[in-house]
Design a protein around this motif. Structure first.
Motif: not given
Lengths: 97, 485
Positions: B259, B397, B462, B465, B469
């Motif tokens: 990532l 990202d 997103a 994501r 994370t």
């Protein structure tokens, strides 16, 4: 642009706010400082930049519209349930003129 | 077992094993509110009776062998700018001090449908304008980690309630950081979804191009679960997006190998408390150990975000708050002889100082002769802020920054200096300007024992994501639980 007490009085009238003398004094200095801070944006050249009014990026502006069909609304009783002074199915207010 | 301190997962495991009931949990939470709220002032209204009735319905469903709904039997606090039919909704303002909404906000209705139990309406800065919950006409809320400190704002009551186990989950609203900054200051997880992800129908409007409702929880998993309930299109909100809602819980695999985490260099510079900086740098090293790639990036226009935000937000607020005039709902001053006198006196007595200051600023920048110089200019700079994110996400990202420049500050420390207070939002406002989602997750404690949070940022929609994370970090580095006072 300098904010004076006169500016504050003019803006308060536009905003339908009756400020006290103390508030007028306080806001004059504070708004002057804050508006000067706003002027920082003038450091940027934006001649070729489009303004952005919302952040629904790339969406079809009509994407969220529903079918034009009749649906029930709140109704008079519920709409008046919080009115400071309801009367005869309306909102009553002090005289206008 | 302390049943008030559980996460949703633990609570549901206990319900499934018949170790406790929703009524037992709800009673324990309400008792804790009764004991602690006089000091913390996290709630404006406590809804004991309706909460116990909701809990009884959950217990009946459980006894009948029904499967658990996503938030069944979970005590939830609602920020007091979100309408719940028949329950006082004040926005922490005198002008709405007696407002009982005749309808329920979509986000709130979705929580109820998912089995949530509403324990009360949480304290906030009046009309969500503030960064400390000191601008409440019901008195300031306090930080459970140190009661001399603010819980942040504007959703400070929500964050404090979650941190002090006065609820399991809470809703907030975020116009410039009002979920993420109090989450950071109170050591909980808070998420501002993408603009359009959650319906705002029934949310009292502040800055309509910026406002989003979002969740607070003790863990990323709880926040992911709650977002799944809140998200989705609503015909009652024309800005709500027709984007499918993914399974946010299923996305949590804790894998961040490869990532690319971008660190905007502007966020680690001037004005940042050294302890916050050290905690965020440590988190970056931890991410590298977990296999993420740390990339330096830039948001070159972020130095203009605060003035830009305060032009846009106050302009929108001045228009939105024009509706509070003593005619249709809320407070009306007695004895005014004309309609105009009634408007002016009602608004002067009904609004607090910060709200009036923002209405004044917004009215000024929208007034004849200044519109182009301020409002139009600000909209153009907003485009530049959005482009900054688009460029940064070409090579990253997610982005990682501090959530707030300092840990919680003392009550009264910034109340006389509005500009200093506005700078609390320096890392958070840019996301609302661009519409992208952001999440604050705890990443350390200061030497004074106050929580420090970091902000993760992802492109539009997103959130999965973002949550994964945060989840990866949280799994590897669990945050210490606040010691109960």
């Amino acid at each position: 642009m300098e904010i004076t007490k006169k500016t504050v009085e003019k803006i308060a009238a536009l905003a339908s706010l009756e400020l006290t003398e103390e508030e007028k004094e306080r806001f004059t200095g504070q708004m002057d400082a804050i508006v000067h801070y706003f002027d920082k944006l003038n450091e940027l050249n934006t001649d070729e930049v489009e303004p952005m009014s919302h952040s629904n990026l790339g969406d079809d502006p009509t994407a969220s519209q529903r079918e034009d069909v009749l649906i029930p609304s709140l109704g008079t009783e519920a709409a008046l349930s919080n009115a400071p002074q309801p009367g005869a199915g309306h909102f009553k207010v002090p005289r206008v003129l | 077992m302390d049943i008030t301190g559980l996460t949703v997962d633990a609570l549901h495991a206990a319900y499934a094993a018949r170790e406790t009931t929703a009524t037992e949990v709800c009673t324990a939470v309400l008792d804790r509110i009764e004991a602690e709220n006089p000091q913390l002032n996290a709630f404006i209204t406590v809804t004991r009776e309706s909460a116990l009735a909701q809990a009884a319905r959950v217990d009946e469903a459980l006894a009948a062998g029904e499967s658990l709904k996503p938030l069944a039997g979970v005590p939830v606090a609602l920020k007091d700018n979100q309408c719940l039919k028949g329950v006082l909704t004040t926005c922490a303002s005198k002008i709405l001090g007696n407002f009982v909404p005749p309808y329920t906000a979509t986000a709130v209705a979705k929580l109820a449908e998912a089995g949530a139990i509403f324990v009360g309406k949480a304290n906030m800065d009046e009309f969500a304008m503030g960064s400390s919950t000191e601008n409440s006409s019901f008195g300031p809320a306090r930080n459970p980690w140190n009661q001399d400190c603010v819980p942040g704002g504007s959703s400070g009551g929500s964050a404090a309630a979650v941190a002090a186990d006065l609820c399991v989950l809470a809703t907030g609203s975020d116009t410039g950081g009002s979920i993420r900054q109090p989450a950071s200051l109170c050591g909980v997880v808070g998420l501002k979804p993408t603009y359009g992800r959650v319906s705002r129908y029934g949310l009292v409007a502040f800055g309509s191009s910026l406002d989003q409702i979002g969740p607070f929880g003790k863990t990323t998993r709880d926040v992911a679960r709650m977002l799944g309930v809140l998200a989705g299109h609503d015909v009652h909100d024309a800005t709500s997006a027709q984007v499918p809602v993914p399974d946010y819980l299923a996305a949590l695999d804790g894998n961040v190998k490869g990532l690319r985490i971008g660190v905007p260099k502007e966020a680690m510079g001037e004005g940042l408390d050294p302890q916050v900086k050290a905690a965020v740098e440590q988190a970056l090293r931890n991410y590298a150990e977990l296999g993420a790639e740390i990339v330096e990036t830039t948001l070159p226009n972020s130095g203009y975000a605060i003035p830009d935000y305060y032009i846009i937000a106050t302009a929108e607020a001045s228009a939105n708050l024009a509706r509070f005039d003593g005619v249709r709902f809320g407070f009306r001053v007695e004895g005014a002889k004309t309609l105009h006198e009634m408007y002016q006196k009602t608004r002067d007595l009904g609004f607090g100082t910060e709200v009036k200051r923002r209405i004044m600023l917004g009215t000024y920048t929208l007034s004849s002769g200044y519109y182009d110089a301020y409002y139009l200019k600000a909209q153009k700079v907003r485009t530049l802020l959005r482009r900054d994110f688009e460029r940064a996400f070409e090579s990253c990202d997610v982005l990682l920054t501090p959530t707030a420049p300092t840990p919680a500050f003392k009550l009264g420390e910034k109340t006389d200096d509005p500009l200093q207070m506005y700078l609390s939002d320096i890392y958070t406002v840019t996301l609302n300007m661009a519409g992208v989602p952001g999440l604050s997750v705890p990443c350390g404690l200061s030497t004074e024992g106050l929580p420090i949070g970091m902000q993760l940022i992802a492109p539009h929609f997103a959130e999965s994501r973002l949550l994964n994370t945060a989840f990866a970090y949280e799994q590897a580095h669990p945050f210490p639980k606040r010691k109960l006072s």
